[in-house]
Structure formats: C-alpha cells, structure tokens
Write a protein that holds these residues in place. Structure first.
Motif, PDB file in Angstrom:
ATOM      1  N   THR A 228      23.899   8.527  10.226  1.00 21.91           N
ATOM      2  CA  THR A 228      23.399   7.369   9.490  1.00 21.91           C
ATOM      3  C   THR A 228      21.878   7.342   9.507  1.00 21.91           C
ATOM      4  OG1 THR A 228      25.370   6.033   9.919  1.00 21.91           O
ATOM      5  CG2 THR A 228      23.326   4.843   9.436  1.00 21.91           C
ATOM      6  N   ALA A 229      21.287   7.291   8.336  1.00 25.03           N
ATOM      7  CA  ALA A 229      19.831   7.327   8.209  1.00 25.03           C
ATOM      8  C   ALA A 229      19.459   7.209   6.742  1.00 25.03           C
ATOM      9  CB  ALA A 229      19.262   8.627   8.776  1.00 25.03           C
ATOM     10  N   VAL A 230      18.177   7.023   6.509  1.00 25.77           N
ATOM     11  CA  VAL A 230      17.644   7.185   5.160  1.00 25.77           C
ATOM     12  C   VAL A 230      17.262   8.658   5.010  1.00 25.77           C
ATOM     13  CG1 VAL A 230      15.867   6.527   3.508  1.00 25.77           C
ATOM     14  CG2 VAL A 230      16.802   4.820   5.093  1.00 25.77           C
ATOM     15  N   TYR A 231      17.770   9.277   3.977  1.00 26.60           N
ATOM     16  CA  TYR A 231      17.527  10.696   3.736  1.00 26.60           C
ATOM     17  C   TYR A 231      16.477  10.847   2.637  1.00 26.60           C
ATOM     18  CZ  TYR A 231      21.403  12.096   6.694  1.00 26.60           C
ATOM     19  OH  TYR A 231      22.225  12.324   7.775  1.00 26.60           O
ATOM     20  N   TYR A 232      15.516  11.707   2.900  1.00 22.12           N
ATOM     21  CA  TYR A 232      14.424  11.963   1.967  1.00 22.12           C
ATOM     22  C   TYR A 232      14.384  13.449   1.622  1.00 22.12           C
ATOM     23  CZ  TYR A 232      12.600   7.545   3.847  1.00 22.12           C
ATOM     24  OH  TYR A 232      12.441   6.238   4.251  1.00 22.12           O
ATOM     25  N   CYS A 233      13.998  13.764   0.402  1.00 23.55           N
ATOM     26  CA  CYS A 233      13.716  15.151   0.080  1.00 23.55           C
ATOM     27  C   CYS A 233      12.206  15.309  -0.112  1.00 23.55           C
ATOM     28  CB  CYS A 233      14.471  15.624  -1.155  1.00 23.55           C
ATOM     29  SG  CYS A 233      14.158  14.735  -2.695  1.00 23.55           S
ATOM     30  N   ALA A 234      11.742  16.511   0.157  1.00 26.52           N
ATOM     31  CA  ALA A 234      10.312  16.791   0.078  1.00 26.52           C
ATOM     32  C   ALA A 234      10.094  18.216  -0.400  1.00 26.52           C
ATOM     33  CB  ALA A 234       9.654  16.588   1.441  1.00 26.52           C
ATOM     34  N   ALA A 235       8.959  18.451  -1.013  1.00 31.22           N
ATOM     35  CA  ALA A 235       8.592  19.777  -1.510  1.00 31.22           C
ATOM     36  C   ALA A 235       7.357  20.261  -0.773  1.00 31.22           C
ATOM     37  CB  ALA A 235       8.332  19.725  -3.009  1.00 31.22           C
ATOM     38  N   GLN A 236       7.436  21.461  -0.269  1.00 35.67           N
ATOM     39  CA  GLN A 236       6.329  22.045   0.484  1.00 35.67           C
ATOM     40  C   GLN A 236       5.996  23.396  -0.114  1.00 35.67           C
ATOM     41  OE1 GLN A 236       6.709  21.902   4.746  1.00 35.67           O
ATOM     42  NE2 GLN A 236       5.546  23.781   5.046  1.00 35.67           N
ATOM     43  N   ARG A 237       4.740  23.552  -0.512  1.00 39.52           N
ATOM     44  CA  ARG A 237       4.328  24.824  -1.084  1.00 39.52           C
ATOM     45  C   ARG A 237       4.504  25.924  -0.036  1.00 39.52           C
ATOM     46  NH1 ARG A 237       1.798  26.090  -5.733  1.00 39.52           N
ATOM     47  NH2 ARG A 237       0.767  28.118  -5.835  1.00 39.52           N
TER      48      ARG A 237
END
Length: 121
Positions: free
Chosen positions: A93-102
């Motif tokens: 259980t959590a807030v899920y985030y996506c991210a982009a990393q060069r």
C-alpha cells in the motif's frame, strides 16, 4: 512539454493484482530509463522497479521486496511503461509514482503524479 501520466491504482484485497501504466510524452523514450517508485504514509519514497531500453535490450531491475511478484514492461510504440503487480500484500500500500531518468545520469529528471494503491488484508 514532458508528461508522465500514471494510472491504474485502486483498492484490492491481499493476493490480488493490479496493473499500473505510465504514459509518457515529450521526450525520446529510448534515451531514458523509466522507473516506478512508491511512498507509504510516514515512510520515505523507495524505488520499486525500472526499465531501460537505451541498450536496446530492455534491462529491468526490481527491489527485493517485489521480486517475483511485480513485472515491468514497456510498449515503445506507445511510450508507455507498465507495472504488473501480483500477489499483492498490505505492505504494498502506497502512492506509486513513475519517473524518467536520462540514461547515464544519477537521478530522475521528470516525475508523474502518483496513483494510490491500497491493499486490504
């Protein structure tokens, strides 16, 4: 304009499954690794999984806590990354985030908004 749009969160019982999606636009998809992070109440944000297609092979990585239960994949044509989550536990259980990393840099360049995942016992 760079955009990362996370979706697919919800409420599920322990043992259930969810599939998160991160739709991206505004940057060259193959130049970036896309990762999923999560943050539970009162805890620090942690990395969950990531996928990199910079070398053409779609290398993936997982946190120990989700190995064998979560699978990350990507649809390059759509610029979308998926996180299939199975055998979910209340501790997921959590807030899920996506991210982009060069690729080749040390921290994410862009973040999407979060999507809430709640696993009931």
């Amino acid at each position: 304009e760079v955009q990362l749009q996370a979706s697919g969160g919800g409420l599920v019982q322990a043992g259930g499954s969810l599939r998160l999606a991160c739709a991206t636009s505004g940057f060259i998809f193959d130049d970036y690794a896309i990762g999923w992070f999560r943050q539970a109440p009162g805890k620090e944000r942690e990395g969950v999984s990531c996928i990199s297609r910079g070398d053409g092979y779609g290398n993936t990585d997982y946190a120990d806590s989700v190995k064998g239960r979560f699978t990350i994949s990507s649809d390059n044509a759509k610029g979308t990354v998926y996180l299939q989550m199975s055998s979910l536990k209340p501790e997921d259980t959590a807030v899920y985030y996506c991210a982009a990393q060069r690729i080749g840099t040390q921290k994410p360049d862009y973040w999407g908004q979060g999507t809430q995942v709640t696993v009931s016992s």
